[in-house]
Each structure stands twice: as C-alpha cells, then as structure tokens.
Design a protein around this motif. Structure first.
Motif, PDB file in Angstrom:
ATOM      1  N   VAL A 118      18.584 -15.286 -65.968  1.00  0.00           N
ATOM      2  CA  VAL A 118      17.629 -14.788 -64.987  1.00  0.00           C
ATOM      3  C   VAL A 118      17.285 -15.923 -64.045  1.00  0.00           C
ATOM      4  O   VAL A 118      17.086 -17.059 -64.476  1.00  0.00           O
ATOM      5  N   ARG A 119      17.207 -15.626 -62.747  1.00  0.00           N
ATOM      6  CA  ARG A 119      16.758 -16.612 -61.775  1.00  0.00           C
ATOM      7  C   ARG A 119      15.427 -16.144 -61.196  1.00  0.00           C
ATOM      8  O   ARG A 119      15.291 -15.009 -60.749  1.00  0.00           O
ATOM      9  N   LEU A 120      14.423 -17.045 -61.221  1.00  0.00           N
ATOM     10  CA  LEU A 120      13.107 -16.774 -60.662  1.00  0.00           C
ATOM     11  C   LEU A 120      12.738 -17.901 -59.709  1.00  0.00           C
ATOM     12  O   LEU A 120      13.297 -19.009 -59.771  1.00  0.00           O
ATOM     13  N   ILE A 121      11.789 -17.629 -58.838  1.00  0.00           N
ATOM     14  CA  ILE A 121      11.277 -18.645 -57.913  1.00  0.00           C
ATOM     15  C   ILE A 121       9.758 -18.634 -57.979  1.00  0.00           C
ATOM     16  O   ILE A 121       9.130 -17.567 -57.948  1.00  0.00           O
ATOM     17  N   TRP A 122       9.159 -19.815 -58.115  1.00  0.00           N
ATOM     18  CA  TRP A 122       7.699 -19.948 -58.002  1.00  0.00           C
ATOM     19  C   TRP A 122       7.393 -20.771 -56.764  1.00  0.00           C
ATOM     20  O   TRP A 122       7.913 -21.883 -56.605  1.00  0.00           O
ATOM     21  N   GLU A 123       6.542 -20.231 -55.908  1.00  0.00           N
ATOM     22  CA  GLU A 123       6.186 -20.884 -54.654  1.00  0.00           C
ATOM     23  C   GLU A 123       4.892 -21.678 -54.749  1.00  0.00           C
ATOM     24  O   GLU A 123       4.290 -22.003 -53.727  1.00  0.00           O
ATOM     25  N   GLY A 124       4.453 -21.978 -55.954  1.00  0.00           N
ATOM     26  CA  GLY A 124       3.270 -22.811 -56.130  1.00  0.00           C
ATOM     27  C   GLY A 124       1.971 -22.095 -55.843  1.00  0.00           C
ATOM     28  O   GLY A 124       0.957 -22.734 -55.534  1.00  0.00           O
ATOM     29  N   LYS A 125       1.953 -20.756 -55.977  1.00  0.00           N
ATOM     30  CA  LYS A 125       0.747 -19.972 -55.726  1.00  0.00           C
ATOM     31  C   LYS A 125       0.294 -19.273 -57.002  1.00  0.00           C
ATOM     32  O   LYS A 125       1.101 -18.990 -57.890  1.00  0.00           O
ATOM     33  N   ASP A 126      -1.022 -18.981 -57.081  1.00  0.00           N
ATOM     34  CA  ASP A 126      -1.538 -18.303 -58.261  1.00  0.00           C
ATOM     35  C   ASP A 126      -1.467 -16.795 -58.078  1.00  0.00           C
ATOM     36  O   ASP A 126      -0.931 -16.288 -57.079  1.00  0.00           O
ATOM     37  N   ASN A 127      -2.010 -16.057 -59.039  1.00  0.00           N
ATOM     38  CA  ASN A 127      -1.941 -14.592 -58.998  1.00  0.00           C
ATOM     39  C   ASN A 127      -2.676 -13.987 -57.823  1.00  0.00           C
ATOM     40  O   ASN A 127      -2.392 -12.856 -57.418  1.00  0.00           O
ATOM     41  N   GLN A 128      -3.643 -14.732 -57.264  1.00  0.00           N
ATOM     42  CA  GLN A 128      -4.396 -14.227 -56.133  1.00  0.00           C
ATOM     43  C   GLN A 128      -3.805 -14.662 -54.790  1.00  0.00           C
ATOM     44  O   GLN A 128      -4.356 -14.344 -53.736  1.00  0.00           O
ATOM     45  N   GLY A 129      -2.695 -15.383 -54.830  1.00  0.00           N
ATOM     46  CA  GLY A 129      -2.048 -15.809 -53.596  1.00  0.00           C
ATOM     47  C   GLY A 129      -2.506 -17.155 -53.081  1.00  0.00           C
ATOM     48  O   GLY A 129      -2.041 -17.610 -52.030  1.00  0.00           O
TER      49      GLY A 129
END
Length: 493
Positions: free
Chosen positions: A455-466
């Motif tokens: 699986v490939r995922l990306i995290w943009e350094g933001k929390d659940n609230q954006g």
C-alpha cells in the motif's frame, strides 16, 4: 508416653534447604521492592512539573522537569539516548510554576516556558541548540497562569489559553505572531469559579474551540470564529470538575468528556461521555471511577488506535494511593484498572511517550517531595508496564509487516509504503501520533497497489482537522490483523 519420631535428615541438609528457601523468598521480596520503590532518575527536590519534547533536536524524546524549593529553582533535562536511557543535565533558572516545552519562535527548536520569580511574569527561555538556552523573554506579565499551548488561529504558531484572574476571573488567550511576540484577548469574564479549559476542534472548521465549566452556570463551549472572537453555547447545566475534548470512539471527530471529581466519602467520581454527531453532542454513557480519582493522561497504550486513561488515586488514609491504567473498550466504556504502586501521588505528575523507540507509549512520573526522582515504566507491548527499556520489541505474531518512508525528515509530504500484506487491506489501520501518544491523523487505506502486495500512502503533515502540524517528532503506527509496526517521522519547516 509415646515419642514422635523426627524425619530422617541430617542437620547440614536441613540448613541448606532452609537457606535456599529463605534466599528465594528474599529475592522475590527484593524484586517487588525494586518495582514499587524504584529511585528512578534523581532530580533536584520538589519537582513541580513534567513535560516531554525533543529538546536537543536529535530525533528522540527527552524529559523536562521543573523543580522549585523556596527560590532554589532548577530545570532538569533528561536527555534520551534513543533507547530509553537518560542522562541528566540541569539549568539554574527561575521557574516558580509549571514548566513545559514548546516552540515559541520560528527556529523549530523546543523552548522552555515557565512563570518566574525574577520576572514575576510568564517567560520562555529560547533554545539556541547545542544545549544553549538564552535569558528569559517575557511572554506576558499580567495573566495569573498559562494553561496549555494550542494553535488558536490559522497561522499555526503556538498560542496559549490562560487564566485571567487579574481582571476578576475567567480566562483569555495569548496570540503568538510567530516570532514569540504575544497579544492578549479576554474570552470569558466571571468570578473565580471556572475550571481549567480544554481545547480542540468540535465543529469541523479546523479551528480549536474551548470547553470549560463555570461552577455557577454549567459546562460551556466557546466556538472559535478565527478572528479572536468566540461564540458561547451551554452544553450542560450541571457543573463538573474537569472538561475534556477527545475522540473517544475513533471516528475522526472530537467528543466531549465531563468529569466530576470527588475526594471524600463513599461516592464515586464519574465521567459523562457525549458523542459528536456533526456538531451535535449526544449523551452516550456515564463511567464511574473510585473516590479520589484524578485523570493524568490520555494515550493509546495498547496500539488499538483508541485512547486509554492513566489516572492517579489519592485517599486520606493513603491505602489506595497509586497510579492506574484503564483501557478503552471501544463502546464508550473502559476496562478494570491495572494498579502500579507509586509514592505519595497527591502531587503526581505524569507524561506518556515512546521513550525506548519500540512503537509503544511508556509512562514517566514524578512527584513533589524532598527526595525527588523521575521513574519510567516501559510498555511491554500489551499495555503492561515494566521498569526496563524494551527497545527492539517485535510484533507479537508472525504476520510481520514492513514500512518504508521517504523523505524523512520531511517538510511538506512524506511517502509511506506498507508491504508484506498477503490479504485485503480491510484490517489495516494506519494512524499518526504525536509525542504524547495522541492521534493526530487517520490515514485512509482504500486498496492494494497493482503489485498486489503493498500500500502507498501520503501524509502532508496535517491533522484530522486540516491544520498544518507543528514541526517535531511524530509516529506512524500500523496494525494489520494481529501484527503491529511503527516508524518515527520528523516534520521540519
């Protein structure tokens, strides 16, 4: 007269057997005493506060302790070697009240915040790196207490909620312009009858709202309008001791906890849970705790992506004085408590973090006394705690998964590859946690890539609230069927 015959046994053999038995009992007793009465890491006497952060910016989690003894103030820094072993350094600084660490200015280094005797104001000691801290810089001189650091506007700088007792009661906020210069606003004015506020986004607009109790009115939410203005709403007419904003049901939005603390008598303390349903709060359950219970930390301790509770209990006769852990049952209830003996927990300070780097949250505690120490209890991977580091703890099953991330450190996005998946991903859970073990972001897993095994995922350094998360250490935690894996992530500017 009949004489009772003795067993056939010579004296030396009997002595050897009794001695062996006595030594075994002594070893057991000493083992118990070592756990119950461990000295831990010695720090200057009268430790008043405890916090965790990466103070030396080396990628692992350190511990900050503030001690004050009639003017002999000290800030102790327990520097982590990355494996849960610490060396202690001290700063002679004025720290009359709580000490905590957070990044105040624009340099990505964790500064130290406290109320000082010399300045008679809340200040921060700027961190210049290489264990070099500057002189105090005043944050604000007219508030009685800074409560917690939160981002209250959209610039992602570190703001504060504070008590405003100097104006007759209530609370306010200190807004950081990003460079460490603060401006103050008053949010709620009332006689001194308010509980300590908590903050979090409860209506999905990516702004942190505030929850608190006015003991003459009830429980109130202050909805953040993003301009320094707040709209007030009464949630419950029954005042409580403490209020909490947390995601108890792991659905991605914040719920409410209203806690009534009782110290004497036979009446239980209780926590009322309100589920967040698109901004409406629906009562779900009342959870009872023994008299004298005081919550000290919320964190995921068994890696099921649900937060658990660490609490202390103090009774007048000291018979129940201890530290306790209860686990989230996923149905708005908690398990029976595991008890860990500690000395004199009435002034107990507790923090949670993964100190030994094995992907599981550990516990550190200290308390206010003339012979202070910091004791660390290490998570064995099941939510049970021991006094030895457990670096290298592996998955409890053979279904081992692998995680690859790059770039790391990162400043805008990080790529995540999860492999060794032999079935569909419906049982794969991926979450980002902060240093205190709080869930920051759930990463949605839709399906396997074309290769069928990763699986490939990306995290943009933001929390659940954006919100853009502040720079620092985070943990990527993955659970797949009965297997678990964790990777440390470092977010930079």
């Amino acid at each position: 007269m009949k004489t009772k015959s003795l067993p056939s046994c010579n004296i030396s053999e009997t002595f050897f057997m009794n001695t062996k038995k006595a030594i075994s009992i002594l070893v057991i007793l000493l083992s118990f005493i070592q756990f119950a009465l461990s000295d831990g890491y010695k720090v200057p006497q009268y430790a008043y506060s405890l916090d965790v952060c990466d103070i030396d910016n080396d990628g692992d989690i350190d511990i900050i302790v503030g001690s004050h003894d009639q003017g002999n103030d000290t800030i102790s820094i327990l520097l982590n070697d990355g494996y849960g072993n610490f060396t202690i350094s001290t700063l002679i600084r004025s720290n009359y009240s709580s000490v905590f660490c957070t990044c105040i200015n624009e340099d990505d280094l964790q500064d130290i915040v406290t109320l000082t005797r010399t300045d008679s104001a809340w200040v921060f000691y700027p961190n210049y790196g290489e264990y070099d801290f500057g002189n105090s810089q005043i944050i604000y001189s007219s508030v009685i207490e800074i409560i917690k650091p939160y981002s209250l506007d959209e610039d992602n700088s570190q703001d504060f909620i504070c008590y405003d007792w100097h104006i007759g009661g209530g609370f306010g906020a200190l807004y950081n312009d990003g460079s460490g210069s603060f401006s103050h606003i008053n949010i709620y004015t009332s006689p001194i009858t308010t509980s300590e506020p908590d903050a979090g986004d409860v209506n999905g607009d990516s702004l942190n709202d505030i929850l608190m109790t006015d003991y003459n009115v009830g429980v109130l939410i202050f909805y953040n309008q993003g301009t320094g203005d707040f709209e007030q709403q009464l949630i419950d007419e029954n005042p409580v001791s403490d209020t909490y904003i947390f995601d108890i049901d792991n659905d991605g939005d914040n719920d409410l906890g209203l806690y009534s603390e009782i110290f004497m008598g036979n009446e239980d303390c209780y926590l009322k849970i309100f589920e967040n349903q698109s901004g409406d709060f629906i009562f779900r359950n009342t959870i009872y705790f023994p008299t004298g219970t005081k919550f000290k930390a919320f964190a995921d301790l068994n890696n099921d992506n649900y937060f658990d509770i660490i609490y202390k209990r103090s009774t007048w006769d000291s018979t129940k004085d201890s530290l306790y852990v209860v686990f989230n049952n996923h149905d708005y209830s908690f398990s029976s408590a595991d008890r860990y003996f500690v000395h004199f927990p009435r002034q107990l300070q507790v923090v949670t973090a993964d100190f030994d780097g094995n992907g599981y949250n550990d516990i550190a505690y200290t308390y206010y006394s003339s012979e202070d120490s910091v004791t660390i209890l290490f998570n064995d991977g099941t939510g049970k705690f021991l006094e030895n580091p457990l670096t290298g703890l592996k998955s409890l099953t053979n279904d081992q998964i692998d995680i690859t991330v790059y770039p790391n450190p990162f400043n805008s996005r990080i790529n995540i590859f999860i492999s060794n998946l032999i079935q569909n991903v419906s049982s794969l859970n991926v979450s980002i946690y902060d240093l205190q073990g709080r869930i920051v972001k759930y990463l949605m897993v839709k399906d396997l890539m074309s290769s069928g095994e990763y699986v490939r995922l990306i995290w943009e350094g933001k929390d659940n609230q954006g919100y853009k998360c502040k720079p620092g250490i985070y943990f990527l935690k993955c659970r797949y069927k009965n297997s678990f894996a964790s990777v440390k992530l470092i977010l930079i500017n």
